[in-house]
Design a protein around this motif. Sequence first.
Motif, mmCIF file in Angstrom:
data_model
loop_
_atom_site.group_PDB
_atom_site.id
_atom_site.type_symbol
_atom_site.label_atom_id
_atom_site.label_comp_id
_atom_site.label_asym_id
_atom_site.label_seq_id
_atom_site.Cartn_x
_atom_site.Cartn_y
_atom_site.Cartn_z
ATOM 1 N N PHE A 195 21.861 20.076 18.251
ATOM 2 C CA PHE A 195 21.967 21.064 18.477
ATOM 3 C C PHE A 195 20.893 22.506 18.191
ATOM 4 C CE2 PHE A 195 26.098 18.566 19.479
ATOM 5 C CZ PHE A 195 24.979 17.343 20.972
ATOM 6 N N ALA A 196 19.678 23.005 19.007
ATOM 7 C CA ALA A 196 19.395 24.370 18.148
ATOM 8 C C ALA A 196 19.976 24.979 18.893
ATOM 9 C CB ALA A 196 17.831 24.085 18.654
ATOM 10 N N ASP A 197 20.713 25.544 19.716
ATOM 11 C CA ASP A 197 21.270 26.476 20.052
ATOM 12 C C ASP A 197 22.887 26.619 20.614
ATOM 13 O OD1 ASP A 197 21.386 28.840 21.600
ATOM 14 O OD2 ASP A 197 20.910 28.384 23.416
ATOM 15 N N ALA A 198 23.818 26.668 19.302
ATOM 16 C CA ALA A 198 24.934 27.050 19.412
ATOM 17 C C ALA A 198 24.966 28.806 19.764
ATOM 18 C CB ALA A 198 25.495 25.906 18.157
ATOM 19 N N ARG A 199 26.461 28.365 20.383
ATOM 20 C CA ARG A 199 27.006 29.881 20.226
ATOM 21 C C ARG A 199 28.217 30.116 21.007
ATOM 22 N NH1 ARG A 199 23.956 31.770 26.061
ATOM 23 N NH2 ARG A 199 24.091 29.025 26.460
ATOM 24 N N PRO A 200 28.649 31.354 19.834
ATOM 25 C CA PRO A 200 29.941 31.272 20.091
ATOM 26 C C PRO A 200 30.447 31.551 21.237
ATOM 27 C CG PRO A 200 28.936 33.299 18.156
ATOM 28 C CD PRO A 200 28.030 32.824 19.738
ATOM 29 N N ALA A 201 31.933 30.354 21.527
ATOM 30 C CA ALA A 201 32.106 29.987 23.412
ATOM 31 C C ALA A 201 32.657 31.708 24.073
ATOM 32 C CB ALA A 201 33.358 29.487 23.263
ATOM 33 N N VAL A 202 32.759 32.857 22.461
ATOM 34 C CA VAL A 202 33.800 34.220 23.503
ATOM 35 C C VAL A 202 32.322 34.206 24.171
ATOM 36 C CG1 VAL A 202 35.544 34.325 21.790
ATOM 37 C CG2 VAL A 202 33.467 34.671 21.086
ATOM 38 N N ASP A 203 31.262 34.217 23.506
ATOM 39 C CA ASP A 203 30.261 34.970 24.089
ATOM 40 C C ASP A 203 29.525 34.221 25.439
ATOM 41 O OD1 ASP A 203 30.151 37.187 22.712
ATOM 42 O OD2 ASP A 203 28.434 36.457 20.840
ATOM 43 N N CYS A 204 30.388 33.233 26.044
ATOM 44 C CA CYS A 204 30.324 32.000 26.830
ATOM 45 C C CYS A 204 30.753 31.944 27.637
ATOM 46 C CB CYS A 204 29.051 30.324 26.292
ATOM 47 S SG CYS A 204 28.138 30.902 25.138
ATOM 48 N N LEU A 205 31.720 32.656 28.230
ATOM 49 C CA LEU A 205 32.504 32.398 29.377
ATOM 50 C C LEU A 205 32.613 31.952 30.398
ATOM 51 C CD1 LEU A 205 35.217 35.074 27.249
ATOM 52 C CD2 LEU A 205 35.560 32.770 27.476
ATOM 53 N N ASP A 206 31.504 33.122 30.744
ATOM 54 C CA ASP A 206 31.206 32.900 32.011
ATOM 55 C C ASP A 206 30.444 30.954 32.785
ATOM 56 O OD1 ASP A 206 28.792 33.211 30.368
ATOM 57 O OD2 ASP A 206 27.439 33.502 32.093
ATOM 58 N N LEU A 207 29.961 30.079 31.465
ATOM 59 C CA LEU A 207 30.297 28.854 31.787
ATOM 60 C C LEU A 207 30.991 28.172 31.656
ATOM 61 C CD1 LEU A 207 26.550 29.363 29.015
ATOM 62 C CD2 LEU A 207 26.667 29.825 31.898
ATOM 63 N N LEU A 208 31.986 28.678 31.390
ATOM 64 C CA LEU A 208 33.040 27.367 31.079
ATOM 65 C C LEU A 208 33.992 28.454 32.484
ATOM 66 C CD1 LEU A 208 34.152 28.422 27.733
ATOM 67 C CD2 LEU A 208 33.446 27.121 28.954
ATOM 68 N N PRO A 209 34.745 26.673 32.745
ATOM 69 C CA PRO A 209 35.478 27.393 34.340
ATOM 70 C C PRO A 209 37.179 27.880 33.630
ATOM 71 C CG PRO A 209 35.865 24.726 33.311
ATOM 72 C CD PRO A 209 34.852 25.457 32.315
ATOM 73 N N ASP A 210 37.487 28.872 34.832
ATOM 74 C CA ASP A 210 38.305 29.660 34.350
ATOM 75 C C ASP A 210 39.836 29.031 33.408
ATOM 76 O OD1 ASP A 210 37.220 31.927 36.285
ATOM 77 O OD2 ASP A 210 37.850 30.871 37.731
ATOM 78 N N PRO A 211 40.262 27.735 33.490
ATOM 79 C CA PRO A 211 41.035 27.926 32.683
ATOM 80 C C PRO A 211 40.964 27.759 31.492
ATOM 81 C CG PRO A 211 40.953 26.572 34.574
ATOM 82 C CD PRO A 211 40.399 27.052 34.484
ATOM 83 N N VAL A 212 39.675 27.472 30.601
ATOM 84 C CA VAL A 212 38.810 27.455 29.900
ATOM 85 C C VAL A 212 38.395 28.395 29.232
ATOM 86 C CG1 VAL A 212 37.758 25.685 27.980
ATOM 87 C CG2 VAL A 212 38.581 25.241 29.871
ATOM 88 N N ALA A 213 38.232 29.432 29.971
ATOM 89 C CA ALA A 213 37.718 31.072 29.405
ATOM 90 C C ALA A 213 38.761 32.019 29.334
ATOM 91 C CB ALA A 213 36.966 31.425 30.720
ATOM 92 N N ALA A 214 40.028 31.894 30.233
ATOM 93 C CA ALA A 214 40.901 32.406 29.901
ATOM 94 C C ALA A 214 42.112 32.023 28.525
ATOM 95 C CB ALA A 214 41.924 32.187 30.784
#
Length: 196
Positions: free
Chosen positions: A8-27
């Motif tokens: 994977f060439a494009d890994a990003r911190p999950a905290v910057d991708c919360l909109d790509l995660l379902p609500d319970p995971v983002a929370a």
Amino acid sequence: MRAPIGDFADARPAVDCLDLLPDPVAAAVRAWRGTVPADSFLYVDSDPAVADTSVFVEHHGQELLDASANCVIVAGRRGETTTLAACVVRSATRVDVNGVVRKELGSRRVRFAPADVATGDSGMEYGGITPLGLPDGWPVLVDAPVVDTEWVLVGSGRRRGKLILPGKAFAELPGAVVLEGLGVRPEPAPEQPGVS
């Protein structure tokens, strides 16, 4: 940034991708308070058509088989009481449902939870369930080798995208119980006489 495992060439911190995660995971990412910092959790995009383990490793490399984990939801039953729990094992293994899980849950009978129960109760998509953001009170049974793996690829809660977490983080999940022998290697298929 490049991911620490996989291609994977494009890994990003999950905290910057919360909109790509379902609500319970983002929370759960937002509320994380473990000793492993949340900014070490990475999000990588992936094609939902290759989300299932066998196809995913074929597409992204066999080395991911020991560096990735599956999260499966089980239902343990004792009398009239049903307990839902998550089991996290390396992708190269299967969950010892009738041994370790049954004993840990104190259940007479354990089976894999039906897909509609697993997705409906977790708020996640089938084929992408992750141990982050599961409902309060669910035991999260984690196979010890997962915790001992430096980086672990796991579902993001959706079929699209994966999370990469330090293995130590799995021991700090709410409800986590680290167990030896939870994941067992599948038995090789017996040879068929006269078949070559």
